[in-house]
Design a protein around this motif. Structure first.
Motif, short mmCIF file in Angstrom:
data_model
loop_
_atom_site.label_atom_id
_atom_site.label_comp_id
_atom_site.label_asym_id
_atom_site.label_seq_id
_atom_site.Cartn_x
_atom_site.Cartn_y
_atom_site.Cartn_z
N TRP A 40 -49.64 33.18 28.25
CA TRP A 40 -50.04 33.49 26.88
C TRP A 40 -50.87 34.76 26.83
O TRP A 40 -50.80 35.50 25.87
CB TRP A 40 -50.83 32.31 26.30
CG TRP A 40 -49.97 31.12 26.08
CD1 TRP A 40 -49.95 29.98 26.84
CD2 TRP A 40 -48.97 30.94 25.08
NE1 TRP A 40 -49.00 29.11 26.37
CE2 TRP A 40 -48.39 29.67 25.28
CE3 TRP A 40 -48.51 31.73 24.04
CZ2 TRP A 40 -47.38 29.18 24.47
CZ3 TRP A 40 -47.50 31.24 23.23
CH2 TRP A 40 -46.95 29.97 23.45
N GLY A 41 -51.63 35.03 27.88
CA GLY A 41 -52.41 36.26 27.90
C GLY A 41 -53.38 36.34 26.73
O GLY A 41 -53.65 35.37 26.04
N PRO A 42 -53.92 37.51 26.48
CA PRO A 42 -54.90 37.67 25.40
C PRO A 42 -54.28 37.66 24.02
O PRO A 42 -55.00 37.57 23.02
CB PRO A 42 -55.54 39.03 25.70
CG PRO A 42 -54.46 39.78 26.41
CD PRO A 42 -53.72 38.75 27.23
N GLY A 43 -52.94 37.77 23.95
CA GLY A 43 -52.31 37.82 22.64
C GLY A 43 -52.78 39.03 21.85
O GLY A 43 -52.92 40.12 22.39
N CYS A 44 -53.04 38.82 20.56
CA CYS A 44 -53.47 39.93 19.70
C CYS A 44 -54.90 39.74 19.23
O CYS A 44 -55.29 40.25 18.17
CB CYS A 44 -52.51 40.10 18.52
SG CYS A 44 -52.35 38.63 17.49
N GLY A 45 -55.69 39.03 20.02
CA GLY A 45 -57.08 38.81 19.66
C GLY A 45 -57.83 40.12 19.45
O GLY A 45 -57.78 41.02 20.29
N GLY A 46 -58.50 40.25 18.32
CA GLY A 46 -59.29 41.43 18.01
C GLY A 46 -58.52 42.61 17.46
O GLY A 46 -59.13 43.64 17.13
N LEU A 47 -57.19 42.49 17.33
CA LEU A 47 -56.40 43.63 16.89
C LEU A 47 -56.21 43.68 15.37
O LEU A 47 -56.03 44.76 14.80
CB LEU A 47 -55.03 43.63 17.57
CG LEU A 47 -55.05 43.87 19.08
CD1 LEU A 47 -53.64 43.79 19.66
CD2 LEU A 47 -55.67 45.22 19.41
N ALA A 48 -56.21 42.53 14.73
CA ALA A 48 -56.04 42.52 13.27
C ALA A 48 -57.15 43.33 12.61
O ALA A 48 -58.31 43.23 12.98
CB ALA A 48 -56.04 41.09 12.74
N GLY A 49 -56.78 44.15 11.65
CA GLY A 49 -57.75 44.98 10.95
C GLY A 49 -58.16 46.24 11.67
O GLY A 49 -59.12 46.91 11.27
N TRP A 50 -57.43 46.60 12.72
CA TRP A 50 -57.79 47.78 13.50
C TRP A 50 -57.82 49.04 12.62
O TRP A 50 -58.66 49.93 12.82
CB TRP A 50 -56.81 47.99 14.66
CG TRP A 50 -55.43 48.38 14.19
CD1 TRP A 50 -54.40 47.54 13.88
CD2 TRP A 50 -54.95 49.71 13.97
NE1 TRP A 50 -53.31 48.26 13.47
CE2 TRP A 50 -53.60 49.59 13.53
CE3 TRP A 50 -55.50 50.98 14.10
CZ2 TRP A 50 -52.81 50.70 13.20
CZ3 TRP A 50 -54.73 52.10 13.77
CH2 TRP A 50 -53.39 51.94 13.35
N LEU A 51 -56.91 49.12 11.66
CA LEU A 51 -56.81 50.33 10.85
C LEU A 51 -58.04 50.49 9.95
O LEU A 51 -58.57 51.61 9.82
CB LEU A 51 -55.54 50.27 10.00
CG LEU A 51 -55.20 51.53 9.19
CD1 LEU A 51 -55.11 52.75 10.10
CD2 LEU A 51 -53.90 51.32 8.44
N GLN A 52 -58.51 49.40 9.36
CA GLN A 52 -59.71 49.48 8.53
C GLN A 52 -60.92 49.89 9.36
O GLN A 52 -61.75 50.67 8.91
CB GLN A 52 -59.97 48.15 7.83
CG GLN A 52 -59.09 47.88 6.62
CD GLN A 52 -57.71 47.38 7.02
OE1 GLN A 52 -57.38 47.30 8.20
NE2 GLN A 52 -56.90 47.04 6.03
N ARG A 53 -61.01 49.35 10.56
CA ARG A 53 -62.14 49.73 11.42
C ARG A 53 -62.07 51.20 11.83
O ARG A 53 -63.08 51.89 11.88
CB ARG A 53 -62.17 48.83 12.65
CG ARG A 53 -62.50 47.38 12.34
CD ARG A 53 -62.78 46.59 13.61
NE ARG A 53 -61.62 46.48 14.48
CZ ARG A 53 -60.67 45.54 14.39
NH1 ARG A 53 -60.77 44.62 13.43
NH2 ARG A 53 -59.67 45.50 15.23
N ALA A 54 -60.86 51.67 12.12
CA ALA A 54 -60.70 53.07 12.52
C ALA A 54 -61.01 54.02 11.38
O ALA A 54 -61.45 55.16 11.60
CB ALA A 54 -59.28 53.30 13.03
N ALA A 55 -60.79 53.56 10.14
CA ALA A 55 -60.98 54.44 8.97
C ALA A 55 -62.38 54.39 8.41
O ALA A 55 -62.69 55.11 7.46
CB ALA A 55 -59.98 54.05 7.88
N THR A 56 -63.24 53.56 8.98
CA THR A 56 -64.60 53.43 8.47
C THR A 56 -65.32 54.78 8.47
O THR A 56 -65.40 55.45 9.50
CB THR A 56 -65.40 52.42 9.32
OG1 THR A 56 -64.75 51.15 9.27
CG2 THR A 56 -66.82 52.29 8.79
#
Length: 330
Positions: A40-56
């Protein structure tokens, strides 16, 4: 890209017997494939919303037009007109999402509602299981045709179709002059958590690599197009223009009454993501767009009519209001 073990040449795999149905053939075929390691690995943990965080700090926050949405929705339900007079001057190009060709009634209410309002509606002939770039080429031709006949276009895309609507304008800036407005309905602009996990977990990737060509004559890499790394690369290289009037529908739901409850629960329990079952709400917001945020709609309800009592929304109502919002801006 992860690699998987090949078959042992010393242990021949028996040829599965041919069955009359696609599901039976899929089941037999999977049994004949080499086993994938459980991971299963780390999956997509912490990736959702990356664009909003990058655009802050670099991009102004998206205006929330949810109250206006509910005002117009109430009027539509009472049979009142909400579309501006200019609406009849445009052509409406609707773009289906993943597996849209396989689902009876998909976007039917959306199309019929706009047609009942006297609007010129075209369903783009995209391959709903095809690659992003291939479908963008189809949309480019539709926009070029509109330009040839002096028409302006409103693009309306659901799910993957919304991603393709934004991509064609990011890749071909000369076509922006043809487009009056864009409506994205639950589009995984920032990426899809479900698509990411399907593309990166070996057991799931093995399934889609086999099932997409066999059952849908599609390309399994079309799922990978919506995974976070691919969307990050595309958006950074081809940012969406902020000068096109755009309205995004970003939704979530966690309800046993939803047909997508198992996927909603999976994303909630594994990552604590608020999602509609396919896309997290934060990933459905297009930068610079006005946003409608709903926490009681699943991913199917903007494109498929639900059983009575299971949804507060009708796809035709939602589409009419979103188009009205798009034409109010710009």
């Amino acid at each position: 890209m992860a690699s998987w073990p090949g078959p042992d040449p010393t242990s021949p795999v028996p040829t599965p017997a041919r069955e009359p149905g696609a599901v039976a053939r899929l089941t037999r075929g999977l049994r004949g494939l080499p086993p994938a390691s459980r991971w299963w690995g780390p999956g997509c943990g912490g990736l959702a919303g990356w664009l909003q965080r990058a655009a802050t700090g670099t991009t102004p926050p998206s205006p929330d037009v949810t109250p206006r949405f509910h005002q117009l929705l109430a009027r539509v339900k009472e049979g009142e007109p909400v579309l501006p007079a200019e609406a009849r001057r445009h052509q409406y190009v609707l773009v289906r999402g993943m597996l849209g060709d396989e689902l009876p009634g998909y976007l039917l209410d959306n199309v019929q509602r706009l047609e009942r309002r006297g609007l010129d509606v075209l369903e783009a002939p995209v391959d709903t299981e095809g690659l992003l770039r291939d479908n963008v080429a189809v949309l480019r031709e539709a926009l070029l045709d509109a330009a040839h006949f002096g028409r302006s276009v409103v693009l309306v895309g659901h799910s993957k179709g919304g991603v393709e609507c934004t991509a064609v304008l990011a890749l071909y800036p000369e076509l922006r002059r043809v487009v009056r407005a864009v409506v994205t309905l639950q589009a995984p602009y920032g990426g899809s958590s479900i698509a990411h996990d399907l593309a990166t977990a070996p057991e799931m990737r093995r399934l889609i690599d086999f099932a997409f060509p066999l059952l849908f004559h599609g390309v399994s890499r079309s799922v990978e197009d919506l995974a976070y790394p691919q969307r990050m690369d595309f958006v950074r290289e081809h940012p969406y223009p902020t000068d096109i009037p755009t309205v995004s529908l970003a939704t979530s739901r966690l309800s046993r009454l939803s047909t997508m409850y198992p996927l909603q629960r999976y994303l909630h329990e594994r990552y604590r993501y608020a999602s509609d079952g396919m896309v997290t709400a934060v990933d459905a917001e297009v930068p610079g767009a006005r946003v409608v945020r709903l926490d009681d709609m699943d991913h199917a309800q903007a494109a498929l009519r639900a059983l009575p009592g299971l949804s507060r929304y009708h796809p035709g109502d939602v589409t009419e209001v979103m188009v009205a919002l798009a034409l109010e801006s710009g």
